[in-house]
Design a protein around this motif. Structure first.
Motif, PDB file in Angstrom:
ATOM      1  N   ASP A   1       7.864   5.923   2.309  1.00 34.08           N
ATOM      2  CA  ASP A   1       6.695   5.829   1.447  1.00 34.08           C
ATOM      3  C   ASP A   1       5.698   6.840   1.991  1.00 34.08           C
ATOM      4  OD1 ASP A   1       4.678   5.226  -0.266  1.00 34.08           O
ATOM      5  OD2 ASP A   1       4.567   3.093   0.201  1.00 34.08           O
TER       6      ASP A   1
ATOM      7  N   ASP B   1       1.124   5.469   1.055  1.00 28.90           N
ATOM      8  CA  ASP B   1       0.811   4.104   0.650  1.00 28.90           C
ATOM      9  C   ASP B   1      -0.702   4.021   0.493  1.00 28.90           C
ATOM     10  OD1 ASP B   1       1.386   1.276   0.184  1.00 28.90           O
ATOM     11  OD2 ASP B   1       0.239   0.981   2.033  1.00 28.90           O
ATOM     12  N   GLY B   2      -1.142   3.883  -0.748  1.00 29.99           N
ATOM     13  CA  GLY B   2      -2.562   3.966  -1.062  1.00 29.99           C
ATOM     14  C   GLY B   2      -2.860   5.219  -1.860  1.00 29.99           C
ATOM     15  N   THR B   3      -1.945   5.569  -2.784  1.00 29.00           N
ATOM     16  CA  THR B   3      -2.067   6.810  -3.552  1.00 29.00           C
ATOM     17  C   THR B   3      -3.406   6.915  -4.276  1.00 29.00           C
ATOM     18  OG1 THR B   3       0.331   6.918  -3.876  1.00 29.00           O
ATOM     19  CG2 THR B   3      -1.037   8.181  -5.406  1.00 29.00           C
TER      20      THR B   3
ATOM     21  N   LYS C   1      -6.255   5.978  -3.493  1.00 33.94           N
ATOM     22  CA  LYS C   1      -7.367   6.351  -2.628  1.00 33.94           C
ATOM     23  C   LYS C   1      -7.484   7.862  -2.474  1.00 33.94           C
ATOM     24  CE  LYS C   1      -7.835   2.172   0.114  1.00 33.94           C
ATOM     25  NZ  LYS C   1      -7.931   1.610   1.472  1.00 33.94           N
TER      26      LYS C   1
ATOM     27  N   TRP D   1      -5.297   5.311   4.243  1.00 30.62           N
ATOM     28  CA  TRP D   1      -3.975   5.354   3.621  1.00 30.62           C
ATOM     29  C   TRP D   1      -2.970   5.560   4.737  1.00 30.62           C
ATOM     30  CZ3 TRP D   1      -0.863   9.866   3.637  1.00 30.62           C
ATOM     31  CH2 TRP D   1      -1.497  11.045   4.083  1.00 30.62           C
TER      32      TRP D   1
ATOM     33  N   TYR E   1      -6.979  -2.153  -0.095  1.00 35.65           N
ATOM     34  CA  TYR E   1      -5.950  -1.560  -0.939  1.00 35.65           C
ATOM     35  C   TYR E   1      -5.081  -0.656  -0.069  1.00 35.65           C
ATOM     36  CZ  TYR E   1      -3.637   0.693  -4.858  1.00 35.65           C
ATOM     37  OH  TYR E   1      -2.689   1.146  -5.737  1.00 35.65           O
ATOM     38  N   GLY E   2      -3.787  -0.939  -0.014  1.00 37.52           N
ATOM     39  CA  GLY E   2      -2.869  -0.207   0.854  1.00 37.52           C
ATOM     40  C   GLY E   2      -2.485  -1.058   2.041  1.00 37.52           C
TER      41      GLY E   2
ATOM     42  N   SER F   1      -1.656   0.618   5.832  1.00 38.15           N
ATOM     43  CA  SER F   1      -2.834   0.918   6.643  1.00 38.15           C
ATOM     44  C   SER F   1      -3.559  -0.378   7.010  1.00 38.15           C
ATOM     45  CB  SER F   1      -3.777   1.867   5.901  1.00 38.15           C
ATOM     46  OG  SER F   1      -4.175   1.322   4.655  1.00 38.15           O
TER      47      SER F   1
ATOM     48  N   ASN G   1       6.770  -1.565   1.254  1.00 37.61           N
ATOM     49  CA  ASN G   1       5.881  -2.100   2.286  1.00 37.61           C
ATOM     50  C   ASN G   1       6.613  -3.029   3.248  1.00 37.61           C
ATOM     51  OD1 ASN G   1       3.620  -0.754   1.349  1.00 37.61           O
ATOM     52  ND2 ASN G   1       2.847  -2.483   0.183  1.00 37.61           N
TER      53      ASN G   1
END
Length: 475
Positions: free
Chosen positions: A109, A112-114, A116, A135, A285-286, A289, A413
């Protein structure tokens, strides 16, 4: 690690305008309006490093794309890159698989947190990207295997990494962030047994590659490999924050019936710190992280180290760790220690255990699986984290978060997170069924999960979950 550092470097060189562009990526082949350039750039950077690895070891790497469609990207030792799509039936051919060449399954991945990075609800000339900036990159690999994709389970992944995607100037310890910038879990001993180490990316070479040194297979092999990481030793849920993600509980395509009602019920129970809940509830979010910044810490701090190097004589482990050292950490095999003495609150604001934050007693016993890595250049002071020069070698910098709960968590995740939590001394289990996640297979897909710091917190969380399920049924 080299692949993840390459992803980090490639994305952090993009301008804000470039980050907000939309384009399909190999591992997220969605329509352009729902995919981002940052994913494509990060994946390509990782592919270049993984391709070199395949050539170096002479084994094909198979990067997961869509488990439900058994699709993957094959990176051959001859430099070939091929998208492979097949049905589960065509993938499951044990006789052919066992006599064929081995391969390595890779879960990547790159971002992770695209949202953002690329923005949320952008309009022409307006990039809505201002946020907390967190992220992460997730990457995990199996050992060489004959297994087809539907046969692979989480414990088959023998190495797993989560790396903070931000430039290191904004996430180093010297900057005041008391959490690791990266975590690496390595399988040691039996399958599913892991040890988690800190990754110190600011010790890598400037071109994004790592600097190899020392005997292979030791903590001196790489200058970016730091000390062990651990979950908290706190056993009182009311003294811990809890990370709760219910975002996917409202995903109508993938959630289980009733998840949208379970989410508020669980949140309500966890918020009630006076009746079995947590001290407070966190959300970010994410989740990769989020895991780095909430669930991992150190035991023993040296003021002469960059990566919170453990002392040469670490303090004794807490009772629950000593008791669980040689036995499974599942709650069924664990007798919880007596709770610390509590002061009866005279007001709601006084409902805090007096033992919160108590420093561990000094001792000379070796911590479970402890490894004393090389001291690194000084960039942080233990006094910055409340440790005097005298006790810095014994000071444990523990996370305040004791549990990490996600309803309807996705596989990208799950795959790197489970080994990292287990290797830090925590538990990883199916929130609704209670089953250990080591045996969760890829073909089973999403599930609601919980990571807890220790068996005592697992028992407390399961009691909260039982009450939340009752509340959901009465809605």
């Amino acid at each position: 690690v080299e692949a993840s550092l390459s992803v980090q470097a490639s994305i952090n060189t993009l301008s804000v305008g470039e980050r907000s562009k939309r384009t399909p990526s190999p591992l997220k082949p969605f329509p352009p309006e729902t995919s981002a350039l940052v994913d494509a750039v990060g994946e390509e950077a990782a592919f270049q490093k993984l391709k070199l690895l395949a050539q170096e070891i002479g084994i094909e790497l198979r990067v997961l794309v869509d488990v439900t469609k058994t699709s993957f990207v094959a990176l051959g030792p001859d430099g070939r890159r091929q998208f492979v799509h097949g049905s589960p039936q065509s993938q499951l051919q044990p006789q052919t698989q066992q006599h064929g060449q081995q391969h390595i399954w890779v879960a990547l991945d790159a971002v992770d947190g695209t949202l953002k990075l690329c923005g949320l609800g952008n309009e022409p000339g307006r990039a809505r990207v201002v946020n907390d900036g967190t992220w992460a990159i997730g990457l995990a690999m199996t050992d060489p295997t004959h297994k087809a994709m539907p046969e692979v389970c989480l414990s088959d992944f023998s190495v797993a990494l989560i790396l903070d995607g931000r430039p290191q100037s904004s996430s180093t310890h010297a900057g005041g962030t008391a959490h690791p910038a990266g975590a690496l879990a390595i399988s040691e001993g039996m399958q599913g047994d892991y040890v988690t180490y800190e990754v110190c990316p600011h010790n890598a070479l400037g071109d994004g590659s790592s600097h190899r040194q020392g005997p292979p297979g030791t903590c001196q092999s790489y200058n970016w490999l730091g000390p062990r990481l651990y979950t908290t030793s706190s056993t009182q849920l009311c003294q811990c924050f809890i990370y709760l993600d219910t975002f996917q509980a409202f995903d109508r395509r993938t959630h289980e019936p009733g998840d949208d009602r379970l989410a508020p019920a669980l949140y309500g129970r966890l918020m009630d710190r006076h009746n079995g809940g947590a001290f407070d509830v966190l959300r970010s979010y994410g989740n990769l992280s989020g895991l780095l910044s909430t669930m991992l810490g150190w035991r023993g701090v040296s003021s002469a180290s960059t990566c919170m190097t453990p002392s040469s004589q670490p303090s004794a482990p807490p009772p629950f760790l000593a008791a669980a050292k040689d036995v499974p950490t599942d709650a069924a095999h664990y007798e919880a220690p007596p709770p610390p003495t509590q002061v009866q609150p005279s007001s709601p604001s006084a409902a805090v255990d007096t033992q919160a934050g108590t420093a561990p007693a000094s001792g000379t016993s070796q911590e479970p699986g402890g490894t004393n890595c090389r001291n690194l250049k000084q960039t942080a002071s233990a006094s910055a984290f409340g440790c005097s020069a005298e006790d810095s070698m014994q000071c444990w910098l523990e996370p305040q978060c004791g549990a990490f709960v996600v309803l309807n968590e996705n596989l990208p995740n799950l795959i790197p997170s489970v080994p990292i939590v287990l290797g830090a001394g925590g538990n990883a289990f199916n929130l609704k069924k209670g089953a250990d996640l080591r045996g969760w297979s890829l073909q089973e897909g999403r599930c609601s999960i919980a990571y807890t710091a220790n068996p005592s917190l697992k028992l407390s969380l399961q009691k909260v979950m039982e009450l939340a399920l009752e509340d959901k049924a009465n809605m």
